[in-house]
Structure formats: structure tokens, C-alpha cells
Design a protein around this motif. Structure first.
Motif, PDB file in Angstrom:
ATOM      1  N   ARG A 121      40.456  36.052  35.285  1.00  0.00           N
ATOM      2  CA  ARG A 121      39.063  35.719  34.957  1.00  0.00           C
ATOM      3  C   ARG A 121      38.515  36.710  33.946  1.00  0.00           C
ATOM      4  NH1 ARG A 121      35.938  34.687  40.555  1.00  0.00           N
ATOM      5  NH2 ARG A 121      34.431  33.610  39.254  1.00  0.00           N
ATOM      6  N   TYR A 124      39.971  35.986  30.608  1.00  0.00           N
ATOM      7  CA  TYR A 124      39.354  34.772  30.072  1.00  0.00           C
ATOM      8  C   TYR A 124      38.055  35.103  29.341  1.00  0.00           C
ATOM      9  CZ  TYR A 124      38.670  29.683  29.979  1.00  0.00           C
ATOM     10  OH  TYR A 124      38.546  28.378  29.589  1.00  0.00           O
ATOM     11  N   SER A 131      33.020  32.202  30.863  1.00  0.00           N
ATOM     12  CA  SER A 131      33.738  32.316  32.123  1.00  0.00           C
ATOM     13  C   SER A 131      34.506  31.009  32.321  1.00  0.00           C
ATOM     14  CB  SER A 131      32.770  32.533  33.285  1.00  0.00           C
ATOM     15  OG  SER A 131      31.864  31.459  33.373  1.00  0.00           O
ATOM     16  N   ILE A 132      35.545  31.075  33.157  1.00  0.00           N
ATOM     17  CA  ILE A 132      36.310  29.867  33.436  1.00  0.00           C
ATOM     18  C   ILE A 132      35.383  28.801  34.024  1.00  0.00           C
ATOM     19  CG2 ILE A 132      38.239  28.869  34.693  1.00  0.00           C
ATOM     20  CD1 ILE A 132      39.496  31.582  34.880  1.00  0.00           C
ATOM     21  N   SER A 152      37.077  30.531  41.565  1.00  0.00           N
ATOM     22  CA  SER A 152      36.078  31.548  41.877  1.00  0.00           C
ATOM     23  C   SER A 152      36.439  32.361  43.107  1.00  0.00           C
ATOM     24  CB  SER A 152      34.713  30.895  42.122  1.00  0.00           C
ATOM     25  OG  SER A 152      34.351  30.092  41.037  1.00  0.00           O
TER      26      SER A 152
END
Lengths: 305, 314
Positions: A121, A124, A131-132, A152
Motif C-alpha cells: 500500500r 502504491y 491509495s489503492i 485495507s
């Protein structure tokens, strides 16, 4: 005149997963123009006869060849990347490419450790400036909720499972699957919460209770449910999931996406592969060239720490 | 800006010795405890705990817990913990209440930075052997649960980039939701829990520009709805955390009988962050300095500690 054996060898060099570079070198560098002409004429897969009578390259073959030649490159790159960047890129690509690729998101979110997923994350953020979860917004389908929840998660990784809770949550899942509308499973809030927040230990206990209580496994009950089944397998029985993916990759009629999974799974799971031994034997025959060398060596060295 | 006054160079060993002396024998020297701990930042406090453990083979926290009591003890306990550990404790206390304090969970998940929230999640696991999101999920339900789990699980992008097109469209979505009072909870949850803070501020600004009033004003009124009760602090915390904290402080002091939990929580968690700015806001809003209001409403050692953390010169 090219010998039939040469024609066969040329075809074979491109007929597995990967490319037999050695064979190509020996055939092509030893062929003069006439040889090559008969190679082209004789190869049914790569060349077709044009209206003007010359042996033209078949368009779809070029595409396939591109994939074949890129396999070694992809394996090398994937292998070199920091695991966090690697996983971040795998997820980003999967989001972009659409529903058929969502299992990759599930795979990364559910088979990495909690800290590895966190790392992905973070990577990313650096790579894509979002954010993803934000990028998953682009998914309009019903899978979105589950996928957001899975990426998450920061699951507890210690021991200690409350068996009573695991059992009652197994029942919740059972009822969601069997009594409710199966189409609505992806919207079932409790089911998603359980799958996305509980520790893997807890879910594995839940899996056991499910089999004991209902005479079938949770995965069996989710047959045909796409990423829900993938989720459960990745969390509870990852070796089953990876075996399935690898076997699909080496099947006769495997499509390009299935084949790509070979690189991804073998490079990212090599430690587990050595221990669990779920690489299909077929791999020895179907892989070719440097790509084959690379993957087999990856598996062999899998327990090097 | 912080209100904490802590000297740059301190000796953890000396501090540990002072604290041990304060706890030794009959009675406790609370003033000494306040004068040491009330002037140490998180790093220094941690070093004191280590030094104390080293010197006396005892956990300083446990010692203090046994020596002190009441609101003072609660405040000292929260103050002395590492910030992430503290947040984990606050979250757990909030979750386990018979009627969970949703706003505390919102506060922690929305006013800490993305990195800080990650550390809190780790600290929570270490302490409670469950993930934070697990416990939140197990103790809440419905759309409130969805919102809270999403908020504690978020790892927001921390950058400055803003997409004005998105701000525009999401301001619209939020307005539709708010105006109709028929909240499309899915969309609200998605926007509030996934967007970066900068992006959300742009969205809230756009909302205000387009509709002449802030989104928080539009949410006022209805108090019945469970979801709304959690949604409001969420938007407030994301929109303007300092203003949010000022309000919590104002409400905690205003109540008949102070809400010590809230008062302690805000002062302890913000003293090293932005309590100074919150104080200024408080003064602007209430025409009374925060120190004065706190002094009027609290007593004894508890009061002394709070005032010290608020920056009172010794």
C-alpha cells in the motif's frame, strides 16, 4: 530445402510456454534464403500464403510471439522488483485490466503477510499518487466492496482463536450462502466483515468448523462464486488456490492470462513452492528456453533465505 | 503548535530517580510527578520508563497506577504512554463501552496522519491480540459499522495533489446525499474513507463555494440517526480538526459536570501537536482563555497536570 525436422523444430520452439532460444539460433543461423523460404512454407502456424503468393507472417502469431519472448523479461523484472513495488504494480495492473483480473488483487491482498500488504500500500502511494482504495473506486461492479475491504486489512497474525466465535461465524457464512440470495453474497455485510477483518488463523478455524458442521467445505459451497471463492481459498487453503492457478496455466487450451499466472505465482511464491511442492509435473515439458531455466531454478532455490 | 514545555536536554536517569522518590514511602508527591512528566515529550517519557525499569526492575506505569487514583491517574496513564499505544488504549476503551464512543474512533482514525494510524493499528494488535478493525466490526453494526471499519482501515495517500474534477463531482454527490437526508451511505463512506485529506478539503471547499454553506452546517439538526451521529464528527475531523477539538473541549467543559474523559483525551493527545492553535480558537470562540476555563472546572492534581500540559509556566 529445409528438412522436415527443421520445420518441426521451428514450430516446437514456439509451442510451449517461453521460447527455445537455443533451437532457434541453431536453425536460423544455419539457414540460407532458400532454407528459410521452405521453413516459412512449411510452418503452418506462423505463416500464411498471401494473395501474391509469398509466405506472410500471420498477425495473430506475432502477438503470441511477443508474449512468448516477453516471459523471460517479465520473470526477471518481477523477480528483481522490491516485493512491495511488485505487489503494488500487480494490483494496479489488475484494476486497469478489469474483472477477469480481480483474482490477482485478491491473491496479493490475501496471501501476503499483514506487513507485506501494508508495504504494498505504501509503495502504491509512491508509484501512483493515490491509495489503492481510491483507485478501486473506478470499479463499478459489486466486487468493489470486497476488494476494498481485503486490501485495507491489517490482520492480526498471532495465535489464539475463539472457537465459539469461529463456529458462529461459520454459521453466518453458511446462512448467507445457502439461505440468502447467492447473487447478493458480495453485498452481504457480515460475510464481508468476517472475511476482511478476521485473522487468518481465525478463518482457518472457521473453515474447519464449516466442514464439520455442514459436511462440505466453504470453498465447495462457493463454487462458481469467482472472487469470493478465491478469497476463501487464499486465506484458508492457499496451496489449493495456487495449485489450481498453476494447473490452469499449463493446460492445453490455457489462455494468455492463465499462462502469465505462471510467472507471477512461481516468482512470488517460490519459498512456499519448495515446501508445499504444488508445482505440476507438466511444467518440465511445457516450459521452454531461458524462461524455463529461470522458473525451474527459482523453484529449486526457493529455500535459500 | 504544541503547548508542551519540555527542556531539550534531560537525564532519564535523574528523572526516574525523582519519580521513584515521589512514589516512595507513605503518600505520593504528585507535584513532583507533574513537574517531571508534565515537561517531557514522548521520546523523553519513553526513556524515563526504560531507565526506571533498568534501575528499579519495575514498570513505572504500573507503579504510578497503584500510587495514583481518579481523574489524575487516568490522565497520567494516558499521558505517559507512547502516542500510538495511547491511541490504541483510547480506541479499545471507546469500543468496549456498552454504548461505544464512535466519535473517539472517528477522532483517532481521521485526525492522525496515515502513517500514525498504521502505527496505532500495530500497537492495538500488540496489546489486544485482535486487529483494530476486527474489534470495531464486532462491536458495531449497520452503516455505522461500515463507516467506522472503513475509516480505521484507511491508508490515505499523503500527497498534495488535487483533482478538481473529482472534487466537483464528489461535492455534488455529498450535497445530494445531505440535501435529501436520504443518505447514500455507500457513496459517502467511499468518499470519506478513501480520498486523501487534501482532496477532501478541496471537495469540502467546493461544496461551500457551490452551496454557500459548509457541509457541517447542512448536517446539523437531526440527532436521532445513528449514522449521522458518526458522520458528523467524521466530516468535522477531516475538514478542520482543530475546530473539531475546540468544540470537544468546549462541550466537555460546558456540561454540567465536566466530561473529564473528553477533556483529558484532547489535552493529552494534542499537547505535543496543535493544542496551541486549538487554544487560540477556543479563546476566539468563547472569549475566555482555555486555561482559565479548565482551571475553573477542575481541581487538585488533575487540574495541575492539565494546566501544565496546556503550557503553564512553572
Amino acid at each position: 530445402m529445409a528438412l522436415p525436422v527443421d520445420i518441426e523444430a521451428l514450430d516446437k520452439a514456439f509451442s510451449g510456454i517461453g521460447v527455445d532460444e537455443k533451437s532457434l539460433i541453431s536453425i536460423l543461423t544455419n539457414s540460407n534464403e532458400e532454407h528459410k523460404r521452405s521453413l516459412r512454407k512449411g510452418s503452418s502456424k506462423l505463416f500464411i500464403e498471401d494473395e501474391n503468393g509469398f509466405e506472410r507472417w500471420d498477425q495473430s502469431s506475432i502477438k503470441i510471439l511477443k508474449h512468448q519472448f516477453n516471459r523471460f523479461r517479465d520473470a526477471v523484472v518481477l523477480s528483481l522488483l522490491h516485493p512491495w513495488e511488485r505487489d503494488a504494480r500487480l494490483i494496479e495492473k489488475a484494476i486497469r485490466k478489469g474483472p477477469k483480473h480481480y483474482n490477482v488483487i485478491v491473491e496479493v491482498a490475501c496471501t501476503r503477510s499483514s506487513d507485506q500488504l501494508l508495504g504494498a500500500r505504501k509503495a502504491y502511494h509512491s508509484l501512483f499518487h493515490h491509495s489503492i482504495e481510491e483507485h478501486l473506486t473506478h470499479i463499478k461492479g459489486r466486487e468493489r466492496k470486497l476488494l476494498v475491504a481485503l486490501v485495507s486489512a491489517y490482520r492480526y497474525e498471532g495465535t489464539g482463536v475463539n472457537e465459539d466465535v469461529a463456529k458462529s461465524e461459520a454459521q453466518i457464512l453458511y446462512e448467507a450462502i445457502n439461505n440468502g440470495d447467492k447473487n447478493k453474497l458480495l453485498d452481504h455485510e457480515d460475510a464481508i466483515m468476517i472475511l476482511a477483518t478476521r485473522s487468518k488463523q481465525h478463518l482457518q478455524a472457521l473453515y474447519r468448523h464449516y466442514s464439520q458442521s455442514y459436511g462440505k467445505t466453504l470453498a465447495q459451497d462457493l463454487e462458481g462464486e469467482g472472487i469470493l471463492k478465491d478469497t476463501v481459498e487464499c486465506l484458508c487453503t492457499p496451496q489449493t488456490y495456487f495449485t489450481r492457478v498453476l494447473e490452469a496455466a499449463v493446460k492445453e487450451d490455457a489462455d494468455e492470462e492463465s499462462k502469465r499466472a505462471l510467472t507471477r505465482v512461481i516468482v512470488t511464491q517460490k519459498e512456499q513452492l519448495v515446501q508445499e511442492g504444488f508445482v505440476p509435473n507438466k511444467i518440465q515439458d511445457i516450459l521452454l528456453g531461458l524462461y524455463k531455466d529461470f522458473l525451474l531454478a527459482s523453484i529449486a532455490s526457493g529455500d535459500i533465505k | 503548535m504544541a503547548t508542551l514545555i519540555a527542556p531539550e536536554h534531560t537525564s532519564a536517569v535523574e528523572d526516574a530517580e525523582k519519580l521513584q522518590k515521589a512514589c516512595k514511602g507513605w503518600g505520593t508527591d504528585e507535584k513532583a510527578i507533574i513537574s517531571v512528566l508534565g515537561h517531557r515529550n514522548a521520546v523523553q517519557r519513553k526513556q524515563i520508563r526504560l531507565a526506571y525499569e533498568d534501575l528499579y526492575q519495575e514498570d513505572l506505569i504500573k507503579r504510578l497506577e497503584s500510587e495514583l487514583s481518579g481523574d489524575f491517574e487516568k490522565a497520567v496513564y494516558r499521558w505517559i504512554l507512547d502516542p500510538a499505544d495511547r491511541d490504541a488504549v483510547l480506541a479499545n476503551v471507546a469500543i468496549k463501552k456498552l454504548s461505544p464512543d464512535h466519535h473517539v474512533i472517528v477522532e483517532i482514525s481521521c485526525t492522525r496522519s496515515p502513517e500514525e494510524l498504521l502505527v496505532v493499528r500495530r500497537a492495538y494488535q500488540a496489546r489486544y491480540k485482535h486487529s483494530l478493525e476486527e474489534d470495531v466490526a464486532a462491536h458495531t453494526k449497520g452503516d455505522t459499522r461500515k463507516l467506522l471499519v472503513a475509516l480505521v482501515s484507511a491508508f490515505r495517500y499523503d500527497g498534495e495533489e488535487i483533482n478538481t474534477r473529482v472534487a466537483n463531482s464528489e461535492a455534488k454527490i455529498l450535497h445530494e446525499a445531505v440535501k435529501d437526508k436520504e443518505f447514500n451511505h455507500e457513496e459517502i463512506i467511499r468518499i470519506l474513507s478513501t480520498r486523501s485529506k487534501m482532496q477532501l478539503m478541496a471537495t469540502f471547499n467546493r461544496y461551500r463555494d457551490d452551496h454557500g454553506t459548509t457541509i457541517t452546517k447542512n448536517l446539523e439538526g437531526d440527532s436521532g440517526d445513528e449514522f449521522l451521529k458518526t458522520l458528523r464528527p467524521t466530516i468535522r475531523c477531516l475538514n478542520d480538526p482543530k475546530k473539531y477539538f475546540e468544540k470537544v473541549l468546549r462541550n466537555s467543559i460546558r456540561r454540567v459536570g465536566t466530561d473529564e474523559d473528553a477533556l483529558t483525551r484532547v489535552i493529552v493527545t494534542r499537547a505535543e501537536k496543535d493544542l496551541k492553535d486549538v487554544k487560540e480558537l477556543y479563546y476566539k470562540r468563547n472569549s475566555v482563555p482555555l486555561d482559565q476555563a479548565v482551571a475553573k472546572d477542575t481541581t487538585g492534581d488533575y487540574k495541575a497536570l492539565l494546566l501544565t500540559l496546556l503550557g503553564k509556566e512553572d
